[in-house]
Structure formats: C-alpha cells, structure tokens
Scaffold this motif. Sequence first.
Motif, short mmCIF file in Angstrom:
data_model
loop_
_atom_site.label_atom_id
_atom_site.label_comp_id
_atom_site.label_asym_id
_atom_site.label_seq_id
_atom_site.Cartn_x
_atom_site.Cartn_y
_atom_site.Cartn_z
N ASP A 87 1.16 -1.19 -0.28
CA ASP A 87 0.02 -0.29 0.37
C ASP A 87 1.05 0.68 -0.05
OD1 ASP A 87 -2.97 -1.72 0.14
OD2 ASP A 87 -1.88 -1.59 2.25
N ILE A 88 1.98 1.13 0.53
CA ILE A 88 2.50 2.33 1.22
C ILE A 88 3.12 2.76 0.00
CG2 ILE A 88 4.87 3.38 1.75
CD1 ILE A 88 3.38 2.40 5.20
N GLU A 91 1.13 3.76 -2.93
CA GLU A 91 1.12 5.21 -2.49
C GLU A 91 2.12 6.17 -3.09
OE1 GLU A 91 -0.83 6.75 1.51
OE2 GLU A 91 -1.77 5.05 0.84
N MET A 92 3.45 5.70 -2.72
CA MET A 92 4.62 6.27 -2.79
C MET A 92 4.76 6.80 -4.20
SD MET A 92 7.17 5.01 0.19
CE MET A 92 8.86 6.51 0.30
#
Lengths: 132, 75
Positions: A87-88, A91-92
């Motif tokens: 997820d991170i 997103e990044m």
Amino acid sequence: MSENPLRDAIEQAIKENEVILFMKGTPEAPACGFSARTVAALQALNAQFAAVDILPDPRIRQELSALSGWPTIPQLFVRGELIGGCDIVTEMYESGELAETLGVEPPADAPAAAADPGAPQSPPLSVENRLG
Amino acid sequence: MPTADEIKQRIEAAIPGARAEVEDWTGGGDHFRAVVTSPAFKGKTRLQQHQMVYAVFGDEIGGPIHALSLKTQES
C-alpha cells in the motif's frame, strides 16, 4: 555469529543491498498480487533492487517480521530502512515520493546499467540482484 | 474468521477517535481493505500509522486475516 544465523543473514542482506524487497515468489513470477504490485512499481521506475523470496522457508517471514515490526509481505527496505508494504509503496509511487526515495528519475530514460556489485548468496537466504 | 464489520469495530475501539471503512476485498473473509482516519495519526509517518492499525490485530495479520490493505489519514 549469534545463535540465529537466519536473522543475521536477513540483517546482512538489508544492510548490503541499498534496495531490497522481501516478497512472495520472484520478480519474474510473483506468487501474490501484493508482491506483484510492489515489483511493478519498482520496475516502472527502472529501479535496481535485490529480491528475497520468503516462501521457501516460513522462518524467513517470522524472523523478518520480528526484525521489522511489520506483519505482512512484501516489505521494501531502502538504505537499511523499512519503507513499507504494497500500500505504502503504491501510494509513494503515485505521488512521486518513491522515485525520490530511490534516487531515480521517473522513467522516460533508458535504465541505468551499473548494478550493485555484491549480493552475496548467504546460505540460509537466497538474495537475487535484479536490474529493474 | 472476522467480518469486515468486526474489523471496523476493533479499529475504532482501539485507536482514539478513529473512523474506519472496511470492505472484504475478495468476499473470502481473509483479504480486507480499510480506510482509517484518526486524529491519533497526527505527527506520525505513514509507516507508523499503518503499524498502529496492524497492532490492533497482532498475530491475526498473516494468519486468519491474510491481508489488510490500508489507507490512513489524519483527521
């Protein structure tokens, strides 16, 4: 050597590889959609990264999570620091932060050629160096 | 096996002021997706925010809860 050679090997792999992804399966054949998405984000940036398949031995995941405080796979480390999971990283990637963290230009350019010279094959842990 | 609603309630009970929207991603009761907002996320990195949510479930993540996909926001 401590009494936990596997944990030592994981720590060493994280230390020795500027960008390292612990995943299910391999970058060519990810065994989980979350791992596949994370690999895709790195490859879209032409990032060079080492990859460790955690599936061959369930202890790899146990030791890794104990070490990182992160319960799920994949886990991306850059310069020894946990960046996050799928997820991170996704997103990044979308925000451009991932390219910044990795110190790469977003694509448009040809992939850089020079690879990190050494990803030694530590016995309990198979680390493969990848060009994105 | 937890339901999306149980996961929502547990997150909201454990993290001060949290509101969670949780969906069962695959319908199989083991892959969930949650959007969590809380004032308790203030000053925390995204990594720490996700760790706060994962901490609610401990060993269940990777066990009965195969995956919990997260998006966290400060509120």
